[in-house]
Scaffold this active site. Structure first.
Site, PDB file in Angstrom:
ATOM      1  N   LYS A  90      -3.723  -2.194   6.338  1.00 38.47           N
ATOM      2  CA  LYS A  90      -3.813  -3.567   5.819  1.00 38.47           C
ATOM      3  C   LYS A  90      -3.559  -4.567   6.939  1.00 38.47           C
ATOM      4  O   LYS A  90      -4.259  -5.570   7.069  1.00 38.47           O
ATOM      5  CB  LYS A  90      -2.816  -3.763   4.658  1.00 38.47           C
ATOM      6  CG  LYS A  90      -3.269  -3.042   3.400  1.00 38.47           C
ATOM      7  CD  LYS A  90      -2.187  -2.909   2.348  1.00 38.47           C
ATOM      8  CE  LYS A  90      -2.694  -1.998   1.220  1.00 38.47           C
ATOM      9  NZ  LYS A  90      -1.669  -1.654   0.235  1.00 38.47           N
ATOM     10  N   GLN A 114       4.294  -2.859  -1.373  1.00 38.78           N
ATOM     11  CA  GLN A 114       3.651  -1.540  -1.324  1.00 38.78           C
ATOM     12  C   GLN A 114       4.327  -0.603  -2.332  1.00 38.78           C
ATOM     13  O   GLN A 114       5.543  -0.409  -2.289  1.00 38.78           O
ATOM     14  CB  GLN A 114       3.746  -0.973   0.106  1.00 38.78           C
ATOM     15  CG  GLN A 114       3.010   0.335   0.299  1.00 38.78           C
ATOM     16  CD  GLN A 114       1.497   0.234   0.083  1.00 38.78           C
ATOM     17  OE1 GLN A 114       0.859  -0.694   0.551  1.00 38.78           O
ATOM     18  NE2 GLN A 114       0.938   1.182  -0.649  1.00 38.78           N
ATOM     19  N   ASP A 150      -2.291  -8.572  -5.181  1.00 38.34           N
ATOM     20  CA  ASP A 150      -2.609  -7.271  -5.769  1.00 38.34           C
ATOM     21  C   ASP A 150      -3.055  -7.429  -7.227  1.00 38.34           C
ATOM     22  O   ASP A 150      -3.608  -6.499  -7.810  1.00 38.34           O
ATOM     23  CB  ASP A 150      -1.358  -6.371  -5.734  1.00 38.34           C
ATOM     24  CG  ASP A 150      -1.481  -5.248  -4.711  1.00 38.34           C
ATOM     25  OD1 ASP A 150      -2.617  -4.960  -4.295  1.00 38.34           O
ATOM     26  OD2 ASP A 150      -0.438  -4.674  -4.350  1.00 38.34           O
TER      27      ASP A 150
END
Ligand code: NAD
Length: 281
Positions: free
Chosen positions: A52, A96, A119
């Site tokens: 990322k 994460q 997200d």
């Protein structure tokens, strides 16, 4: 033989477009920024986080990775998220997953400002998606839909069958396919006669986490087969679909690696750019 839907090619095209978009946004004084929080030392998570960061670097997005100790308390983790919520250089925040067992994932995700939730896991964004309102869409199912659109696959009235009911893939994918007027079925670990359902699918999405789970006899000839799975077998990354056999039956198929995974990162970049634009407005 199935037509291969390459996430690699699509993501490379998107990277070029995003690079240009970010460069012109920067000229307007809008600097997209992504913060990724990584708790602990999980090996797979470390790889995802590194990828990322690299994607941000390529596109010109400011990125920071915040590495927190495995044993961090819920309070300290949420404090860190609050700091990032208030940081004007950060347009998107990603925690994460999975978090270590002692931490409450849902509570942590709820701390992220919905407009910085790139997200799309915040309850507010999930609720909007499920009620058909404009929302930040989770990256993996968003990437799947992008692949289907780019291949000009007609979805109206088609039977879409998803294996897996997670909040990050299966359920949002179902909503997105429903929005495109598919007839949607979600299968899961307690589904009976699973193959009877999969054999009806015009579009079959596998998001299970079990190597080569979907075999050729489970696939309708000509179906679109999308493999979301990422499994490590003898040091090799493989999907949830038995690719070598299924490609002989399917009409379209996504490879692993080089399929949905690449699109997930591209969509994360997309969500970060969109978040920066929305915040600038
Ligand atoms: P999860 O573990 O949260 O969910 C797995 C789902 O599979 C569950 O809903 C479960 O009911 C279902 N399932 C398990 N065993 C089954 C069985 N025998 N029959 C039918 N259904 C069964 O996983 P997830 O987070 O949704 O991820 C699924 C897979 O996708 C994993 O391999 C993960 O690594 C991968 N993934 C890939 C990307 C990407 O970018 N390509 C992103 C997220 C997840």
């Amino acid at each position: 033989m199935a037509i291969v839907l390459s996430g690699k090619e699509l993501s490379e095209q998107l990277t070029q477009e995003q690079k240009q978009r970010v460069a012109s946004l920067v000229k307007e004084g809008i600097h997209p920024g992504l913060a990724v929080i990584l708790v602990g030392e999980d090996a797979a998570s470390q790889i995802y986080v590194r990828n990322k960061g690299l994607a941000c670097e390529t596109i010109g997005i400011h990125s920071v990775t915040i590495r927190l100790d495995e044993g961090i308390s819920q309070e300290d983790l949420e404090g860190k998220i609050q700091e990032l919520n208030e940081d004007p250089k950060i347009s998107g925040i990603l925690v994460q997953l999975p978090l270590p067992k002692h931490l409450d994932e849902e509570a942590a995700l709820s701390c992220i400002l919905p407009q910085k939730d790139v997200d799309g896991f915040h309850i507010m964004n999930a609720g909007k998606l499920f009620t058909g309102q404009k929302a930040v869409t989770p990256c993996t199912p968003k990437g799947v839909m992008y692949m289907l659109k780019q291949a000009e696959i007609d979805l109206v009235g088609k039977e879409a069958v998803i294996i897996g009911r997670s909040n990050i893939v299966g359920k949002p994918a179902a909503m997105l396919l429903l929005n495109e007027h598919c007839t949607v079925t979600i299968l899961h670990s307690r589904t009976k006669n699973l193959a009877e359902h999969t054999r009806r699918a015009d579009v079959l999405i596998a998001a299970i986490g079990k190597a080569k789970f979907v075999t050729a006899d489970m696939v309708k000839p000509g179906a679109v087969v999308v493999d979301v799975g990422i499994n490590r077998v003898n040091g090799k990354v493989v999907g949830d679909v038995d690719y070598e056999e299924v490609e002989k039956v399917a009409g379209y198929i996504t490879p692993v690696p080089g399929g949905v995974g690449k699109m997930t990162i591209s969509m994360l970049m997309e969500n970060t750019i969109e978040a920066a634009c929305a915040q600038a407005r």
